[in-house]
Design an enzyme around this catalytic site. Sequence first.
Site, PDB file in Angstrom:
ATOM      1  N   GLY A 114       1.004  -1.101   0.039  1.00 31.35           N
ATOM      2  CA  GLY A 114      -0.066   0.102   0.043  1.00 31.35           C
ATOM      3  C   GLY A 114       0.982   1.304   0.002  1.00 31.35           C
ATOM      4  O   GLY A 114       1.937   1.175  -0.566  1.00 31.35           O
ATOM      5  N   GLY A 129       2.463   1.990   5.381  1.00 25.90           N
ATOM      6  CA  GLY A 129       3.560   1.114   5.700  1.00 25.90           C
ATOM      7  C   GLY A 129       4.023   1.802   7.066  1.00 25.90           C
ATOM      8  O   GLY A 129       4.469   1.008   8.223  1.00 25.90           O
ATOM      9  N   GLU A 157       5.659  -3.467   0.741  1.00 24.10           N
ATOM     10  CA  GLU A 157       5.676  -2.759  -0.365  1.00 24.10           C
ATOM     11  C   GLU A 157       4.753  -1.573  -0.592  1.00 24.10           C
ATOM     12  O   GLU A 157       3.822  -1.532  -0.469  1.00 24.10           O
ATOM     13  CB  GLU A 157       5.223  -3.942  -1.665  1.00 24.10           C
ATOM     14  CG  GLU A 157       5.676  -3.288  -2.923  1.00 24.10           C
ATOM     15  CD  GLU A 157       4.704  -3.903  -3.923  1.00 24.10           C
ATOM     16  OE1 GLU A 157       4.612  -3.086  -5.179  1.00 24.10           O
ATOM     17  OE2 GLU A 157       4.320  -5.145  -4.078  1.00 24.10           O
ATOM     18  N   CYS A 163       1.650  -1.118  -9.528  1.00 20.69           N
ATOM     19  CA  CYS A 163       2.578  -1.081  -8.465  1.00 20.69           C
ATOM     20  C   CYS A 163       3.899  -0.661  -9.348  1.00 20.69           C
ATOM     21  O   CYS A 163       4.636   0.228  -8.779  1.00 20.69           O
ATOM     22  CB  CYS A 163       2.837  -2.149  -7.486  1.00 20.69           C
ATOM     23  SG  CYS A 163       1.322  -2.741  -6.610  1.00 20.69           S
ATOM     24  N   GLU A 179       4.164  10.108  -6.396  1.00 21.94           N
ATOM     25  CA  GLU A 179       3.374   8.970  -7.080  1.00 21.94           C
ATOM     26  C   GLU A 179       2.322   9.432  -7.714  1.00 21.94           C
ATOM     27  O   GLU A 179       1.452  10.154  -6.889  1.00 21.94           O
ATOM     28  CB  GLU A 179       3.217   7.792  -6.110  1.00 21.94           C
ATOM     29  CG  GLU A 179       2.588   6.687  -6.456  1.00 21.94           C
ATOM     30  CD  GLU A 179       2.725   5.541  -5.657  1.00 21.94           C
ATOM     31  OE1 GLU A 179       2.605   4.423  -6.013  1.00 21.94           O
ATOM     32  OE2 GLU A 179       2.454   5.685  -4.517  1.00 21.94           O
TER      33      GLU A 179
END
Length: 480
Positions: A226, A231, A248, A282, A381
């Site tokens: 996520g 995280g 990840e 991803c 991102e």
Amino acid sequence: MTAASPTGKSAADLREPKMTDTLKCISPIDGSVYAERPVMPPAEAAKRVERAAKAQKTWAARPLDERIALVSAGIARLNQMADEVVPELAWQMGRPVRYGGEFGGMNERADYMAKIAARALAPIEIEDSAAFSRFIRREPHGVVMVIAPWNYPYMTAINTIVPALIAGNAVVLKHATQTLLVGERIARAFHEAGVPEEVFVNLFLDHRGTEALVSAGLFGFVNFTGSVGGGKAIERAAAGTFTGLGLELGGKDPAYVMEDADLDWAVDVLMDGAMYNAGQCCCGIERLYVAEPLFDAFVEKSVAWVEKLKLGNPLDQETTIGPMANKRFAAEVRSQTADAVAQGARALIDAKLFPQDDGGAYLMPQILVDVNHQMRVMRDESFGPVVGIMKVEDDDEALELMNDSPYGLTASLWTADAERAERIGGLVETGTVFQNRADYLDPALCWTGCKDTGRGGALSEIGFHNLTRPKSFHLRKRKS
């Protein structure tokens, strides 16, 4: 008597945090509530985890071949549910039905992990003589928690579920609210195939409930896929429990197209890597660096490629790019794009070609040029159908730009020279280096990242090692 966790806490010790009562999946197709489930209170969930811990010992005692057979049967049963699963995915997160779900990648990964299990889990023998037997055995952690994301809800979950169960762990799955039904489907398939219900448990939890279970030390290992923020929350929750973590997290994966690249091949693969699944991949391509001699032709061909996409309802077989999973995700991509244009970037895709863009979840694809690393679209991102393309003069400039990122998941290098790709790849700060391909997860290779992309590694033999712990045996058979 209630079983205690490694921290000394039991289910009865867990206090109920403030929680949402119901988890709701809002469909990106039309904004309706597609599915909802009541949130399980942490104390009740902890009891389910404790039952899983008890059942795990019996499961681990079964022969490896038996565990492999049952897990493989679960995957086969899931394949039989395709007529339910594929349209459900479209409703939950927007992937067009024309792509048939995630069964190809899911089956490839599950089959490979089953095939290598005996080798990966075999004891490491040091000595077997008349005097000594010395070896290292792989032991399951106990209960593994899988916190799975919505963008590839089956494949990302299976990455850990399959090897964890095969290695003798029990598994607790907590899936993303956006793909609320996926955990139910996987659990049903595995239970119908013969995996005991106590050994594979699907729980409906909110963030607070999830963190409460992790902080109680109920798991031997937690795998989270996520956001970076998510995280960090899992790391904070696990602090002091010595729980193993696999994380990840975010990505901003680059590609570098060198002057000797196969131009048409590079355009086809990289534009697909940037736009497939509405850019919600991803290891999707989010920034492109192209050698000056190929730059103009690469941009021209890329624009032509993207203009052929069909944005629309994912239930329509002609749709090639569906809505983003949630309108707030699309809003972030629109914001990054608008900010870039305001700073001098040029948007090359004409909005008139995509009238289906509704300002909500349905977002048109976009290519940006005249971009730089002061723009958020080249640094943050995006996780959507937008890609920035920059011209570079040489390998050194491309390498500097590729490494100018807080993330490190994959990098895609395009050249006919394998030695050059390996040399440059060795200097890129990333978890995986591709040459002449992108946006692919090879189950024989460790899926891992660096920097803010996280820690740990899934799949491959290393994936099995991360889902087990070493236990050493030093057996002296006689006095001398």
